[in-house]
Design a protein around this motif. Sequence first.
Motif, PDB file in Angstrom:
ATOM      1  N   ASP A   1    -185.613  18.421  47.237  1.00 34.46           N
ATOM      2  CA  ASP A   1    -184.918  18.740  45.748  1.00 34.46           C
ATOM      3  C   ASP A   1    -185.399  20.664  46.667  1.00 34.46           C
ATOM      4  O   ASP A   1    -184.514  21.564  46.136  1.00 34.46           O
ATOM      5  N   GLY A   2    -186.347  21.025  46.875  1.00 38.36           N
ATOM      6  CA  GLY A   2    -186.584  22.512  47.072  1.00 38.36           C
ATOM      7  C   GLY A   2    -186.387  22.257  48.286  1.00 38.36           C
ATOM      8  O   GLY A   2    -187.366  21.301  49.388  1.00 38.36           O
ATOM      9  N   CYS A   3    -186.249  23.459  49.130  1.00 42.70           N
ATOM     10  CA  CYS A   3    -186.415  24.142  50.357  1.00 42.70           C
ATOM     11  C   CYS A   3    -187.522  24.156  51.051  1.00 42.70           C
ATOM     12  O   CYS A   3    -188.383  25.129  51.178  1.00 42.70           O
ATOM     13  N   PRO A   4    -188.578  23.558  51.900  1.00 40.04           N
ATOM     14  CA  PRO A   4    -190.080  23.173  52.580  1.00 40.04           C
ATOM     15  C   PRO A   4    -190.124  24.575  53.444  1.00 40.04           C
ATOM     16  O   PRO A   4    -191.593  24.371  53.668  1.00 40.04           O
ATOM     17  N   PHE A   5    -189.221  25.060  53.814  1.00 39.16           N
ATOM     18  CA  PHE A   5    -189.838  25.910  54.976  1.00 39.16           C
ATOM     19  C   PHE A   5    -190.572  27.085  54.783  1.00 39.16           C
ATOM     20  O   PHE A   5    -189.290  27.692  53.573  1.00 39.16           O
ATOM     21  N   PRO A   6    -191.224  28.045  55.986  1.00 41.03           N
ATOM     22  CA  PRO A   6    -192.095  28.882  55.259  1.00 41.03           C
ATOM     23  C   PRO A   6    -190.997  29.825  54.857  1.00 41.03           C
ATOM     24  O   PRO A   6    -189.698  30.174  55.528  1.00 41.03           O
ATOM     25  N   ARG A   7    -190.880  30.535  54.020  1.00 36.53           N
ATOM     26  CA  ARG A   7    -189.588  31.582  53.801  1.00 36.53           C
ATOM     27  C   ARG A   7    -190.115  33.041  54.367  1.00 36.53           C
ATOM     28  O   ARG A   7    -188.390  33.169  54.297  1.00 36.53           O
ATOM     29  N   ASP A   8    -190.920  32.730  55.419  1.00 28.76           N
ATOM     30  CA  ASP A   8    -190.482  34.187  56.443  1.00 28.76           C
ATOM     31  C   ASP A   8    -189.923  33.684  57.762  1.00 28.76           C
ATOM     32  O   ASP A   8    -189.821  34.676  58.076  1.00 28.76           O
ATOM     33  N   HIS A   9    -189.656  32.106  57.201  1.00 22.15           N
ATOM     34  CA  HIS A   9    -189.274  31.739  58.978  1.00 22.15           C
ATOM     35  C   HIS A   9    -187.750  31.882  59.122  1.00 22.15           C
ATOM     36  O   HIS A   9    -186.804  31.722  57.944  1.00 22.15           O
ATOM     37  N   THR A  10    -186.765  32.145  59.921  1.00 19.79           N
ATOM     38  CA  THR A  10    -185.045  31.817  59.869  1.00 19.79           C
ATOM     39  C   THR A  10    -185.056  30.341  60.335  1.00 19.79           C
ATOM     40  O   THR A  10    -186.407  29.810  60.582  1.00 19.79           O
ATOM     41  N   VAL A  11    -183.793  30.245  60.451  1.00 19.25           N
ATOM     42  CA  VAL A  11    -183.122  29.353  60.583  1.00 19.25           C
ATOM     43  C   VAL A  11    -184.014  28.537  61.877  1.00 19.25           C
ATOM     44  O   VAL A  11    -184.064  27.053  61.590  1.00 19.25           O
ATOM     45  N   ARG A  12    -183.927  29.605  62.939  1.00 22.25           N
ATOM     46  CA  ARG A  12    -184.124  28.851  64.173  1.00 22.25           C
ATOM     47  C   ARG A  12    -185.738  28.650  64.370  1.00 22.25           C
ATOM     48  O   ARG A  12    -185.979  27.194  64.764  1.00 22.25           O
ATOM     49  N   GLN A  13    -186.297  28.999  63.369  1.00 27.52           N
ATOM     50  CA  GLN A  13    -187.843  28.544  63.556  1.00 27.52           C
ATOM     51  C   GLN A  13    -187.723  27.767  62.661  1.00 27.52           C
ATOM     52  O   GLN A  13    -188.655  27.177  62.908  1.00 27.52           O
ATOM     53  N   SER A  14    -187.410  27.613  61.449  1.00 28.55           N
ATOM     54  CA  SER A  14    -187.259  26.449  60.928  1.00 28.55           C
ATOM     55  C   SER A  14    -187.353  25.192  61.717  1.00 28.55           C
ATOM     56  O   SER A  14    -188.139  24.506  61.408  1.00 28.55           O
ATOM     57  N   ALA A  15    -185.892  25.095  62.132  1.00 27.39           N
ATOM     58  CA  ALA A  15    -185.883  24.164  63.252  1.00 27.39           C
ATOM     59  C   ALA A  15    -186.734  23.748  64.662  1.00 27.39           C
ATOM     60  O   ALA A  15    -186.847  22.738  64.132  1.00 27.39           O
ATOM     61  N   ALA A  16    -187.486  24.500  64.675  1.00 27.68           N
ATOM     62  CA  ALA A  16    -188.301  24.648  65.763  1.00 27.68           C
ATOM     63  C   ALA A  16    -189.923  23.596  64.641  1.00 27.68           C
ATOM     64  O   ALA A  16    -190.254  23.506  65.888  1.00 27.68           O
ATOM     65  N   CYS A  17    -190.143  24.015  63.734  1.00 29.95           N
ATOM     66  CA  CYS A  17    -191.415  23.672  63.562  1.00 29.95           C
ATOM     67  C   CYS A  17    -191.883  22.375  63.101  1.00 29.95           C
ATOM     68  O   CYS A  17    -192.305  21.916  63.534  1.00 29.95           O
ATOM     69  N   VAL A  18    -189.950  21.629  62.962  1.00 33.52           N
ATOM     70  CA  VAL A  18    -190.214  20.213  62.922  1.00 33.52           C
ATOM     71  C   VAL A  18    -189.531  19.521  64.354  1.00 33.52           C
ATOM     72  O   VAL A  18    -189.670  18.038  63.963  1.00 33.52           O
ATOM     73  N   SER A  19    -188.676  20.391  64.893  1.00 38.44           N
ATOM     74  CA  SER A  19    -188.023  19.173  66.546  1.00 38.44           C
ATOM     75  C   SER A  19    -189.053  18.781  66.893  1.00 38.44           C
ATOM     76  O   SER A  19    -189.081  17.423  67.287  1.00 38.44           O
ATOM     77  N   ALA A  20    -190.282  19.019  67.159  1.00 34.57           N
ATOM     78  CA  ALA A  20    -191.436  18.468  67.973  1.00 34.57           C
ATOM     79  C   ALA A  20    -191.671  17.478  67.774  1.00 34.57           C
ATOM     80  O   ALA A  20    -191.712  16.843  68.267  1.00 34.57           O
ATOM     81  N   ALA A  21    -191.318  16.870  66.115  1.00 33.45           N
ATOM     82  CA  ALA A  21    -191.526  15.521  65.489  1.00 33.45           C
ATOM     83  C   ALA A  21    -190.687  14.095  65.697  1.00 33.45           C
ATOM     84  O   ALA A  21    -190.956  13.779  65.474  1.00 33.45           O
TER      85      ALA A  21
END
Length: 293
Positions: free
Chosen positions: A89-109
């Motif tokens: 329901d709410g965007c879970p990614f860190p607010r100071d991350h970019t869209v590209r960095q947000s993907a990098a946070c989870v892609s390794a999983a």
Amino acid sequence: MTNLLEMRDICRRVNDSFALDGVSLTVGEGEVVGLVGANGAGKTTTIRAALGLLPLDSGELGLFGNAFGAHASSECQRDVRSRVGVVLDGCPFPRDHTVRQSAACVSAAYGSWDQARFGGLCAEYGLGLKTKVKDLSRGMGMKLQLAVAFSHEAELLILDEATAGLDPIARDEVLDQFRAFASEEGHGVLLSSHITTDLERIADRVVAIDGGRILFDVAREDITDTAGVARCAQAQLGEVLSCVVGARVIRREFACDVLVPNRFEFAEAFPDIPCDHASIDDYLHFFLKGETR
């Protein structure tokens, strides 16, 4: 039909005033299942339980035919969650991350992560890869989560208000994507939404929850294609109820609204009483506020 998600008699006390109480819910291959209910009814808690994020007090949770839950092994957790696309329901990614960095946070999983697919979806959704999460509107934050969910070969989508904040054109396009996803072999969708017109468009079944308990689990067509809302005078109510099995009644000052299971049969029996088609909102309202007769 194989169930991708199966919850059986799930119980979980969340606090002194709320608990999931015997929740049973399934999502089969090829299905889009809509989950509806008022604020605080238990939709998000049910989704968290389905994702194995809550230890259960009792009941059974299965994903892809295997027992699952908060106490599953780390290996099992990684395997199952890699097969599930999630939108919260709410965007879970860190607010100071970019869209590209947000993907990098989870892609390794995700062993099946497709960076090219992610980039293509971002372009389709109008998401700049350098845009920071804090600068995204709610709708754009949902699009970011959707881009992630569609970029790792998920088999099951579990979506909590995933169309909230989207403009009508974007919402139509996303709904088409959900329906197309579910039509692929071995896929299914669980979509929680307050926008019941979305569910009227794409859902196969509608499940309602209130106070942590399932109110109904009904094929969508049984609601929107078959059920009806009759508008009768109070003097007519007794005759109506004597003939209609499973009716629910909402009494008004000078008249009564009656939810009838089959508006076509009702029209034949009572041609002089208006009977409109029922919406999911109508159906839910009668189950929450109506009298059972």
